[in-house]
Motif scaffolding. Structure first.
Motif, PDB file in Angstrom:
ATOM      1  N   GLU A 131      18.823  74.487  31.734  1.00 20.55           N
ATOM      2  CA  GLU A 131      20.018  74.725  30.916  1.00 20.55           C
ATOM      3  C   GLU A 131      20.024  76.204  30.583  1.00 20.55           C
ATOM      4  O   GLU A 131      19.388  76.640  29.644  1.00 20.55           O
ATOM      5  CB  GLU A 131      19.933  73.916  29.618  1.00 20.55           C
ATOM      6  N   ARG A 132      20.720  76.977  31.401  1.00 18.16           N
ATOM      7  CA  ARG A 132      20.636  78.410  31.158  1.00 18.16           C
ATOM      8  C   ARG A 132      22.019  78.987  30.981  1.00 18.16           C
ATOM      9  O   ARG A 132      23.007  78.499  31.508  1.00 18.16           O
ATOM     10  CB  ARG A 132      19.915  79.096  32.315  1.00 18.16           C
ATOM     11  N   LYS A 142      11.231  90.533  25.946  1.00 15.26           N
ATOM     12  CA  LYS A 142       9.985  90.192  26.644  1.00 15.26           C
ATOM     13  C   LYS A 142       8.962  91.305  26.534  1.00 15.26           C
ATOM     14  O   LYS A 142       7.920  91.268  27.167  1.00 15.26           O
ATOM     15  CB  LYS A 142      10.281  89.899  28.120  1.00 15.26           C
ATOM     16  N   ILE A 181       7.322  77.420  23.253  1.00 17.35           N
ATOM     17  CA  ILE A 181       8.497  77.083  22.455  1.00 17.35           C
ATOM     18  C   ILE A 181       8.096  75.993  21.473  1.00 17.35           C
ATOM     19  O   ILE A 181       8.539  75.947  20.345  1.00 17.35           O
ATOM     20  CB  ILE A 181       9.653  76.612  23.368  1.00 17.35           C
ATOM     21  N   ASN A 183       5.579  77.660  27.564  1.00 16.28           N
ATOM     22  CA  ASN A 183       6.319  78.807  27.050  1.00 16.28           C
ATOM     23  C   ASN A 183       6.133  79.022  25.558  1.00 16.28           C
ATOM     24  O   ASN A 183       6.774  79.904  24.974  1.00 16.28           O
ATOM     25  CB  ASN A 183       7.811  78.636  27.334  1.00 16.28           C
ATOM     26  N   THR A 220      10.196  68.942  31.024  1.00 17.73           N
ATOM     27  CA  THR A 220      10.717  70.028  30.188  1.00 17.73           C
ATOM     28  C   THR A 220       9.837  70.256  28.966  1.00 17.73           C
ATOM     29  O   THR A 220       9.586  71.393  28.577  1.00 17.73           O
ATOM     30  CB  THR A 220      12.158  69.704  29.758  1.00 17.73           C
ATOM     31  N   PRO A 280      15.201  78.555  32.579  1.00 14.52           N
ATOM     32  CA  PRO A 280      15.398  77.148  32.224  1.00 14.52           C
ATOM     33  C   PRO A 280      16.504  76.501  33.059  1.00 14.52           C
ATOM     34  O   PRO A 280      17.330  77.194  33.649  1.00 14.52           O
ATOM     35  CB  PRO A 280      15.821  77.187  30.757  1.00 14.52           C
ATOM     36  N   ARG A 339       8.056  73.664  28.043  1.00  8.30           N
ATOM     37  CA  ARG A 339       8.237  74.299  26.725  1.00  8.30           C
ATOM     38  C   ARG A 339       6.897  74.569  26.054  1.00  8.30           C
ATOM     39  O   ARG A 339       6.751  75.526  25.303  1.00  8.30           O
ATOM     40  CB  ARG A 339       9.124  73.427  25.841  1.00  8.30           C
ATOM     41  N   ILE A 380       3.224  85.690  25.990  1.00  3.05           N
ATOM     42  CA  ILE A 380       4.671  85.510  26.178  1.00  3.05           C
ATOM     43  C   ILE A 380       5.230  86.512  27.183  1.00  3.05           C
ATOM     44  O   ILE A 380       6.041  86.182  28.042  1.00  3.05           O
ATOM     45  CB  ILE A 380       5.399  85.620  24.817  1.00  3.05           C
ATOM     46  N   TYR A 397      10.585  82.686  32.380  1.00  2.00           N
ATOM     47  CA  TYR A 397      11.076  81.302  32.377  1.00  2.00           C
ATOM     48  C   TYR A 397      12.570  81.277  32.665  1.00  2.00           C
ATOM     49  O   TYR A 397      13.357  81.921  31.992  1.00  2.00           O
ATOM     50  CB  TYR A 397      10.769  80.681  31.013  1.00  2.00           C
TER      51      TYR A 397
END
Lengths: 311, 471
Positions: free
Chosen positions: A80-81, A100, A51, A49, A42, A78, A46, A71, A76
């Motif tokens: 946990e969405r 986006k 993040i 991405n 993860t 995830p 990230r 970007i 993406y």
């Protein structure tokens, strides 16, 4: 290579999440990012991405160091969405698509098309909280791909889907690749890795321990073992032993025997067949290539045993 | 920039469309308007005339009570107990008992009633009684004085003359004291100051800032927790920077707050104007009284006994209105309004950032307690201290708390109507801006890490670690 990760290290305080990880993702392929829980997948996703940023090392996207312009080229989904529960589906999809970088009109046009394709137009004005989990997942998928990114990152995309929707989603992913997208696919479901992925990288305890094309890796991990089904065995086990063939296990059912053989040294499948042919009627014969599951477990276990020994 | 605008827009629209927002927007002005209208309504209502039976055993006072539109005084004789018994049967009674005393001056009265007597009435009765007693005492003094000078004087024959004399003296010596304070600035120019109006203006401004910070700061926090528990946060931070998301949320909520605020003011005005046009008579009649009451409540000793107060002439009312207008113009309004908006906005922004950081550090609202405390303490402390600052706006406590960023939004607003040296305002504003930048920077660091942390109970040690993480 659409994405090159060069010796990326990321630390959180004293904890090293990634240690000099290098990965190359070829264009227009499906790339499996594997590893046990807490390995650092993860964190790596990230970083891709943006993040969070790497402490050292670099990420090259499309030949250029990763920057904010990228970007809009990355989608993406995830693990946990979720969605805003109180917002209407359509409004929310528009909002996320605009974040986006799509214009309002373009986003609306494309979303309408996707909603038609998934036959979910009727949901446009519903609130998210009125939808089931599977329905929400579909919307999340649409939102992930609507800006037509060159690189897609799916983290456990199939969790929460029923088998019909898993199929639908798999077909969409394959179609995306056909249309030129590159997909990074992180999952614990090894069967889908074998089915979908062209290449994989395996991360364990913040380090990459294995990478390459799926087929090569499985072949590399093959142990010169074969499975054969046959009937009417007339020989003796002794003859097999003499020929350098180990019987790993065998079972007998309805007159049909299924046995697994391991060949020693330089012996190949032809040697096994030559030895067996005079004594049996062969029904089927195939090489036992280890599943990704086996590769995963054996590599991770071996690595962990090494780490314990070292410390 | 475009993205932060999208975030602000979403934040604003979803909040404004919420039922709770609409309900609050409608209820707020009704509450506020009723605060204005209710006293007028109550004052304009004709109360039933109150019959007061007076058992005056001294015989000194009864004749002085005058009947008016509110009270009728009826003398009763006999024992206290039998009077009580008779009246009790009727209900709605009020018995004023002034017991006779043998030696000392009768300065004691008891009211028996089946309901709470109004303050007004008690004031009226005690006022009359003290005047009678003053006169009594004065006549006694005069008599003593006369006796001293003319030993042959026969007391008792000429008591009416003494009475007359004492009455005249009392009338002559009664003085209405009106305190007007002048503020002298460095140039020596004198300015009439109106402490009470200044106090109210400052206090109202600071209470509004306090409420705004609390209500909408908590909304920011709840918004962050919602995004975290919804698990939408990771999708969004893959499109925008956490800082943009945080600021977008804070600004969006601020706009929601401002909208609600302006709607409240507008609706309150509309309701009051509508009621005023619908019942113009009531308002015309009671306007003066209204102002009068508010003038009185600040307790300037500008009235003597509250005797004459039940009939106020419109003239005194107008005088009061003028005085309040004058008082307002003594406050530097441009400075007041500008600083109000500045402290309003930056106070909220500073606390909003801290609230966002708290929201990011927890998984649900019940876990916020431990982090809420240090943020709310300066805020609550400043509203508590505000009451003291009003009494003494130049004290060191007032000075320091109006300079320190966490307390300055509330405390400085209390002080500004009294006049604050420019350098202090500049210093306070400068520090508040610095405080805002610092808080945002700190909050952004906590927020960035916190929003992606699930299921881990965080503590201060943890937060400190997050602050030190690199990008």
């Amino acid at each position: 290579m659409i994405l090159q990760i060069n010796s990326v290290t990321k630390k959180f305080g004293d904890f090293t999440a990634l240690n000099k990880v290098s990965i190359d993702v070829p264009e227009n392929s499906i790339f499996g990012l594997l590893g046990p829980n807490g390995a650092g997948k993860t964190t790596l996703i990230r970083i891709i991405n943006q993040i969070t940023g790497p402490d050292t090392g670099e990420v090259i996207f499309n030949g250029k160091p990763l920057n904010p312009d990228h970007i809009s080229m990355i989608g993406y989904l995830p693990e946990e969405r979720g969605l805003y529960k109180k917002m209407k589906v359509g409004e929310q999809a528009l909002y996320l698509a605009q974040l986006k970088g799509l214009s309002h009109n373009e986003a609306r046009k494309r979303l309408k098309k996707w909603f038609e394709k998934f036959e979910i137009e009727a949901w446009w004005d519903k609130k998210v909280e009125e939808l089931s989990k599977g329905m929400q997942q579909k919307i999340q998928f649409v939102v992930t791909v609507v800006h037509e990114p060159t690189l897609l990152i799916f983290d456990e995309p199939f969790s929460g889907f029923d088998p019909i929707n898993v199929n639908l989603l798999r077909d969409e992913i394959l179609e995306l690749r056909k249309n030129g997208s590159t997909i990074i696919f992180s999952t614990h479901n090894m069967a889908s890795v074998e089915e979908l992925c062209d290449n994989i990288a395996l991360i364990n305890k913040s380090e990459k321990i294995l990478d390459g094309p799926v087929n090569e890796i499985r072949r590399k991990y093959s142990t010169n073992s074969y499975q054969m089904q046959y009937r009417d065995f007339t020989g003796t086990p002794y003859q097999l032993h003499e020929a350098g063939i180990d019987v790993l296990n065998s079972s007998f059912d309805n007159g049909i025997c299924t046995a697994t053989f391991h060949l020693s040294g330089s012996k190949g499948p032809n040697d096994l067949l030559t030895t067996m042919l005079p004594h049996v009627n062969i029904i089927s014969f195939n090489e036992l290539i280890p599943s990704m599951n086996d590769v995963f477990i054996s590599t991770v276990n071996a690595e962990n045993a090494n780490l314990i020994l070292e410390s | 920039m475009n993205k932060i605008f999208l975030i602000i827009q979403r934040e604003y629209l979803t909040k404004v469309k919420k039922k709770s927002f609409i309900v609050m927007t409608i209820l707020g002005p009704i509450l506020m308007a009723s605060l204005f209208i209710m006293p007028v309504y109550l004052a304009s209502r004709q109360d039933d005339k109150q019959l007061i039976s007076v058992l005056d055993e001294t015989g000194l006072f009864f004749s002085k009570f005058e009947n008016n539109e509110n009270y009728t005084f009826v003398p009763v004789t006999g024992g206290i107990q039998e009077n009580k018994d008779t009246l009790m049967k009727h209900g709605n009674y009020m018995l004023l008992h002034i017991p006779a005393t043998k030696l000392n001056i009768p300065d004691n009265a008891i009211i028996y009633s089946d309901k709470q007597p109004t303050l007004n009435m008690k004031g009226y009765i005690s006022g009359i009684m003290s005047r009678v007693l003053e006169k009594q005492k004065l006549s006694a003094e005069i008599r003593k004085e006369i006796l001293k000078n003319t030993p042959n004087y026969q007391p008792g024959n000429d008591t009416s003359a003494e009475d007359l004399m004492s009455e005249t003296i009392l009338k002559n010596i009664r003085t209405d004291v009106k305190i007007t304070t002048y503020k002298t600035d460095e140039g020596g120019a004198e300015q009439k100051s109106y402490t009470e109006v200044t106090m109210i203006v400052g206090l109202v401004a600071s209470i509004m800032i306090y409420m705004f910070i609390f209500m909408f700061g908590a909304q920011v926090m709840r918004g962050v927790i919602e995004e975290k528990t919804n698990r939408i946060i990771e999708v969004i931070v893959s499109s925008v920077k956490p800082f943009q998301l945080m600021m977008g949320k804070i600004i969006g909520v601020a706009l929601v707050g401002l909208t609600q605020f302006l709607l409240w003011i507008a609706f309150t005005f509309i309701i009051i104007t509508a009621v005023q046009t619908a019942f113009p008579q009531q308002f015309k009649k009671t306007q003066a009284e209204q102002v009068k009451i508010s003038g009185n409540s600040v307790a300037l000793p500008n009235e003597a006994a509250p005797v004459a107060q039940n009939s106020i002439s419109a003239d005194t009312g107008n005088e009061k209105v003028n005085e309040i207008f004058e008082a307002f113009s003594s406050i530097n309004l441009p400075v007041m309004i500008m600083s109000f908006f500045f402290y309003f906005l930056f106070g909220y922004l500073l606390y909003g950032a801290l609230f966002a950081a708290i929201g990011s550090a927890v998984d649900n609202e019940t876990d916020t307690q431990q982090f809420m405390l240090p943020v709310t303490v300066p805020l609550i402390l400043s509203i508590v201290v505000a009451q003291t600052v009003i009494q003494n706006p130049e004290s060191p406590l007032a000075f320091w708390m109006s300079i320190i960023p966490l307390t300055s939004p509330v405390i400085m607003m209390v002080r500004i109507p009294f006049g604050v040296p420019t350098w202090e305002i500049v210093l306070s504003i400068g520090l508040l801006i610095l405080g805002f930048l610092g808080a945002t920077w700190l909050a952004a660091k906590i927020y960035r890490t916190g929003i992606l942390m699930y299921g881990k109970k965080s503590n201060y040690k943890e937060l400190w670690k997050w602050i030190r993480y690199k990008g």
